[in-house]
Design a protein around this motif. Structure first.
Motif, short mmCIF file in Angstrom:
data_model
loop_
_atom_site.label_atom_id
_atom_site.label_comp_id
_atom_site.label_asym_id
_atom_site.label_seq_id
_atom_site.Cartn_x
_atom_site.Cartn_y
_atom_site.Cartn_z
N ASP A 122 56.30 41.00 36.03
CA ASP A 122 55.42 41.57 37.06
C ASP A 122 54.13 40.75 37.18
O ASP A 122 53.60 40.58 38.29
N HIS A 135 59.69 42.90 31.20
CA HIS A 135 59.42 43.67 32.43
C HIS A 135 57.96 43.48 32.86
O HIS A 135 57.67 43.22 34.03
N LYS A 144 60.43 39.65 41.19
CA LYS A 144 60.57 41.12 41.21
C LYS A 144 62.01 41.52 40.86
O LYS A 144 62.24 42.52 40.19
N HIS A 151 62.08 41.48 37.27
CA HIS A 151 61.27 42.60 36.77
C HIS A 151 62.04 43.92 36.84
O HIS A 151 62.02 44.73 35.92
FE LIG Z 1 57.24 47.61 38.74
#
Ligand SMILES: [Fe+2]
Length: 210
Positions: A96, A92, A77, A80
Protein backbone atom coordinates in the motif's frame (compact mmCIF):
# COMPACT_ATOMS: atom_id res chain seq x y z
CA UNK A 1 -34.76 10.74 -82.66
CA UNK A 2 -37.41 11.00 -79.92
CA UNK A 3 -36.27 7.61 -78.61
CA UNK A 4 -32.62 8.80 -78.44
CA UNK A 5 -33.66 11.96 -76.64
CA UNK A 6 -35.68 9.88 -74.19
CA UNK A 7 -32.71 7.58 -73.39
CA UNK A 8 -30.46 10.61 -73.02
CA UNK A 9 -32.98 12.14 -70.62
CA UNK A 10 -33.21 8.89 -68.61
CA UNK A 11 -29.40 8.67 -68.42
CA UNK A 12 -29.23 12.26 -67.21
CA UNK A 13 -31.92 11.55 -64.62
CA UNK A 14 -30.13 8.42 -63.36
CA UNK A 15 -26.79 10.29 -63.16
CA UNK A 16 -28.39 13.14 -61.26
CA UNK A 17 -30.09 10.69 -58.93
CA UNK A 18 -26.83 8.84 -58.18
CA UNK A 19 -25.06 12.20 -57.75
CA UNK A 20 -27.71 13.26 -55.27
CA UNK A 21 -27.42 9.92 -53.52
CA UNK A 22 -23.67 10.39 -53.29
CA UNK A 23 -24.11 13.87 -51.84
CA UNK A 24 -26.61 12.51 -49.34
CA UNK A 25 -24.13 9.75 -48.40
CA UNK A 26 -21.30 12.26 -47.88
CA UNK A 27 -23.55 14.54 -45.85
CA UNK A 28 -24.65 11.61 -43.70
CA UNK A 29 -21.05 10.44 -43.23
CA UNK A 30 -19.90 13.92 -42.25
CA UNK A 31 -22.57 14.52 -39.64
CA UNK A 32 -23.37 11.05 -38.30
CA UNK A 33 -19.88 9.73 -37.56
CA UNK A 34 -17.99 10.99 -34.50
CA UNK A 35 -15.39 13.66 -35.15
CA UNK A 36 -11.90 12.22 -35.46
CA UNK A 37 -9.92 12.32 -32.23
CA UNK A 38 -7.47 15.12 -31.71
CA UNK A 39 -3.88 14.50 -32.66
CA UNK A 40 -1.90 12.39 -30.16
CA UNK A 41 -0.18 15.50 -28.88
CA UNK A 42 -2.68 18.40 -28.92
CA UNK A 43 -1.05 21.54 -27.52
CA UNK A 44 -2.78 24.22 -25.46
CA UNK A 45 -1.42 27.76 -25.49
CA UNK A 46 0.93 28.53 -22.59
CA UNK A 47 3.41 31.23 -21.63
CA UNK A 48 5.98 28.52 -20.81
CA UNK A 49 9.11 29.79 -22.56
CA UNK A 50 10.47 26.41 -23.67
CA UNK A 51 10.34 25.91 -27.46
CA UNK A 52 7.22 24.16 -28.77
CA UNK A 53 9.39 21.41 -30.27
CA UNK A 54 10.95 20.63 -26.87
CA UNK A 55 7.61 20.66 -25.09
CA UNK A 56 6.02 18.42 -27.72
CA UNK A 57 8.92 15.96 -27.54
CA UNK A 58 8.84 15.83 -23.74
CA UNK A 59 5.07 15.34 -23.69
CA UNK A 60 5.35 12.43 -26.13
CA UNK A 61 7.91 10.85 -23.75
CA UNK A 62 5.79 11.47 -20.67
CA UNK A 63 2.47 10.19 -22.10
CA UNK A 64 3.38 6.46 -22.11
CA UNK A 65 5.19 6.91 -18.79
CA UNK A 66 1.97 8.27 -17.27
CA UNK A 67 0.15 5.16 -18.53
CA UNK A 68 2.91 2.98 -17.05
CA UNK A 69 2.65 4.77 -13.68
CA UNK A 70 -1.13 4.34 -13.49
CA UNK A 71 -0.84 0.67 -14.53
CA UNK A 72 1.87 0.16 -11.89
CA UNK A 73 -0.32 1.77 -9.22
CA UNK A 74 -3.13 -0.66 -10.08
CA UNK A 75 -0.74 -3.62 -10.11
CA UNK A 76 0.56 -2.61 -6.70
CA UNK A 77 -3.00 -2.50 -5.37
CA UNK A 78 -3.59 -5.91 -6.95
CA UNK A 79 -0.68 -7.22 -4.85
CA UNK A 80 -1.93 -5.35 -1.74
CA UNK A 81 -5.40 -6.88 -2.02
CA UNK A 82 -4.48 -10.44 -2.92
CA UNK A 83 -1.31 -11.27 -0.99
CA UNK A 84 -1.59 -14.12 1.53
CA UNK A 85 0.83 -16.02 3.73
CA UNK A 86 3.00 -15.79 6.80
CA UNK A 87 4.14 -12.18 6.22
CA UNK A 88 0.69 -11.00 5.21
CA UNK A 89 0.49 -7.82 7.30
CA UNK A 90 4.04 -6.68 6.47
CA UNK A 91 3.54 -7.19 2.73
CA UNK A 92 -0.05 -5.89 2.68
CA UNK A 93 1.08 -2.65 4.31
CA UNK A 94 4.28 -2.31 2.28
CA UNK A 95 2.41 -2.76 -1.02
CA UNK A 96 0.00 0.00 0.00
CA UNK A 97 2.92 2.35 0.71
CA UNK A 98 4.38 1.55 -2.69
CA UNK A 99 0.98 2.24 -4.29
CA UNK A 100 0.85 5.66 -2.59
CA UNK A 101 4.32 6.55 -3.91
CA UNK A 102 3.43 5.40 -7.43
CA UNK A 103 0.21 7.44 -7.30
CA UNK A 104 2.22 10.55 -6.43
CA UNK A 105 4.53 9.79 -9.35
CA UNK A 106 1.58 9.48 -11.75
CA UNK A 107 0.19 12.77 -10.45
CA UNK A 108 3.50 14.56 -11.02
CA UNK A 109 3.88 13.17 -14.55
CA UNK A 110 0.29 14.09 -15.49
CA UNK A 111 0.65 17.62 -14.14
CA UNK A 112 3.99 18.11 -15.92
CA UNK A 113 2.33 17.17 -19.22
CA UNK A 114 -0.33 19.83 -18.63
CA UNK A 115 2.23 22.43 -17.51
CA UNK A 116 3.96 21.97 -20.86
CA UNK A 117 0.70 22.61 -22.74
CA UNK A 118 -0.33 19.00 -23.32
CA UNK A 119 -3.28 16.91 -22.23
CA UNK A 120 -2.83 14.22 -19.58
CA UNK A 121 -4.59 11.02 -20.65
CA UNK A 122 -5.21 8.98 -17.52
CA UNK A 123 -8.45 7.11 -18.21
CA UNK A 124 -8.57 3.30 -18.06
CA UNK A 125 -8.92 3.18 -21.86
CA UNK A 126 -5.90 5.43 -22.43
CA UNK A 127 -3.80 3.44 -19.94
CA UNK A 128 -4.75 0.12 -21.54
CA UNK A 129 -3.70 1.52 -24.93
CA UNK A 130 -0.45 3.14 -23.90
CA UNK A 131 1.09 1.27 -20.99
CA UNK A 132 4.16 -0.80 -21.78
CA UNK A 133 3.96 -2.89 -18.60
CA UNK A 134 3.08 -6.57 -18.84
CA UNK A 135 -0.21 -7.72 -17.32
CA UNK A 136 0.00 -8.63 -13.63
CA UNK A 137 -0.61 -12.34 -12.88
CA UNK A 138 -4.13 -12.65 -11.43
CA UNK A 139 -3.95 -16.08 -9.89
CA UNK A 140 -1.02 -15.73 -7.51
CA UNK A 141 -1.56 -15.43 -3.75
CA UNK A 142 1.74 -16.46 -2.21
CA UNK A 143 3.76 -13.53 -0.85
CA UNK A 144 7.00 -14.54 -2.57
CA UNK A 145 5.24 -14.64 -5.93
CA UNK A 146 3.72 -11.19 -5.37
CA UNK A 147 7.12 -9.86 -4.36
CA UNK A 148 8.62 -11.27 -7.54
CA UNK A 149 5.79 -9.97 -9.77
CA UNK A 150 5.67 -6.52 -8.18
CA UNK A 151 9.44 -5.99 -8.14
CA UNK A 152 9.49 -6.98 -11.83
CA UNK A 153 6.79 -4.39 -12.59
CA UNK A 154 8.63 -1.65 -10.65
CA UNK A 155 11.86 -2.58 -12.44
CA UNK A 156 10.13 -2.29 -15.84
CA UNK A 157 8.71 1.13 -14.89
CA UNK A 158 12.10 2.33 -13.68
CA UNK A 159 13.78 1.17 -16.87
CA UNK A 160 11.35 3.32 -18.87
CA UNK A 161 11.81 6.13 -16.34
CA UNK A 162 15.59 6.05 -16.73
CA UNK A 163 15.19 6.19 -20.49
CA UNK A 164 12.94 9.23 -19.94
CA UNK A 165 15.65 10.84 -17.79
CA UNK A 166 18.21 10.51 -20.60
CA UNK A 167 15.85 11.63 -23.35
CA UNK A 168 14.41 14.65 -21.53
CA UNK A 169 17.98 15.65 -20.72
CA UNK A 170 18.87 15.42 -24.42
CA UNK A 171 15.71 17.40 -25.28
CA UNK A 172 16.84 20.19 -22.92
CA UNK A 173 14.07 20.03 -20.27
CA UNK A 174 16.04 20.00 -17.00
CA UNK A 175 12.89 20.33 -14.88
CA UNK A 176 11.33 17.12 -16.27
CA UNK A 177 14.70 15.35 -16.02
CA UNK A 178 14.87 16.37 -12.36
CA UNK A 179 11.29 15.24 -11.73
CA UNK A 180 11.89 11.84 -13.33
CA UNK A 181 15.15 11.44 -11.41
CA UNK A 182 13.23 11.98 -8.16
CA UNK A 183 10.51 9.51 -9.20
CA UNK A 184 12.95 6.76 -10.19
CA UNK A 185 15.06 7.39 -7.09
CA UNK A 186 11.98 6.90 -4.89
CA UNK A 187 10.87 3.78 -6.73
CA UNK A 188 14.35 2.26 -6.66
CA UNK A 189 14.05 2.57 -2.89
CA UNK A 190 10.57 1.01 -2.88
CA UNK A 191 11.88 -1.85 -5.00
CA UNK A 192 14.59 -2.43 -2.43
CA UNK A 193 11.91 -2.68 0.29
CA UNK A 194 9.86 -5.09 -1.82
CA UNK A 195 12.81 -7.26 -2.87
CA UNK A 196 14.02 -7.49 0.72
CA UNK A 197 11.03 -9.75 1.36
CA UNK A 198 12.45 -12.38 -0.96
CA UNK A 199 13.92 -15.34 0.87
CA UNK A 200 17.63 -15.94 0.41
CA UNK A 201 16.96 -18.92 -1.88
CA UNK A 202 14.78 -16.74 -4.15
CA UNK A 203 17.42 -14.01 -4.22
CA UNK A 204 20.03 -16.57 -5.26
CA UNK A 205 17.84 -17.86 -8.11
CA UNK A 206 17.22 -14.24 -9.23
CA UNK A 207 20.98 -13.61 -9.24
CA UNK A 208 21.45 -16.72 -11.40
CA UNK A 209 18.70 -15.64 -13.80
CA UNK A 210 20.22 -12.12 -14.00
FE1 LIG B 1 -6.21 -1.33 1.54
Amino acid sequence: MVKGFLFHYIDFFVDTLSGAKRLLYLYHKRYSTPKPQRKACFMHPTKNDMPLKTRTEVISLLAPLLADAIALKLQTKQAHWNVKGENFIAMHELFDKVAAEVEDAADMIAERIVQLGGEAKGTAHAVAKQSRLLEYPYTIANGEKHVFALSSAIAAFNENGREGIDKTDEAGDAITTDMLTGIVRGLDKQMWFVESHLKETEQKSQRKAG
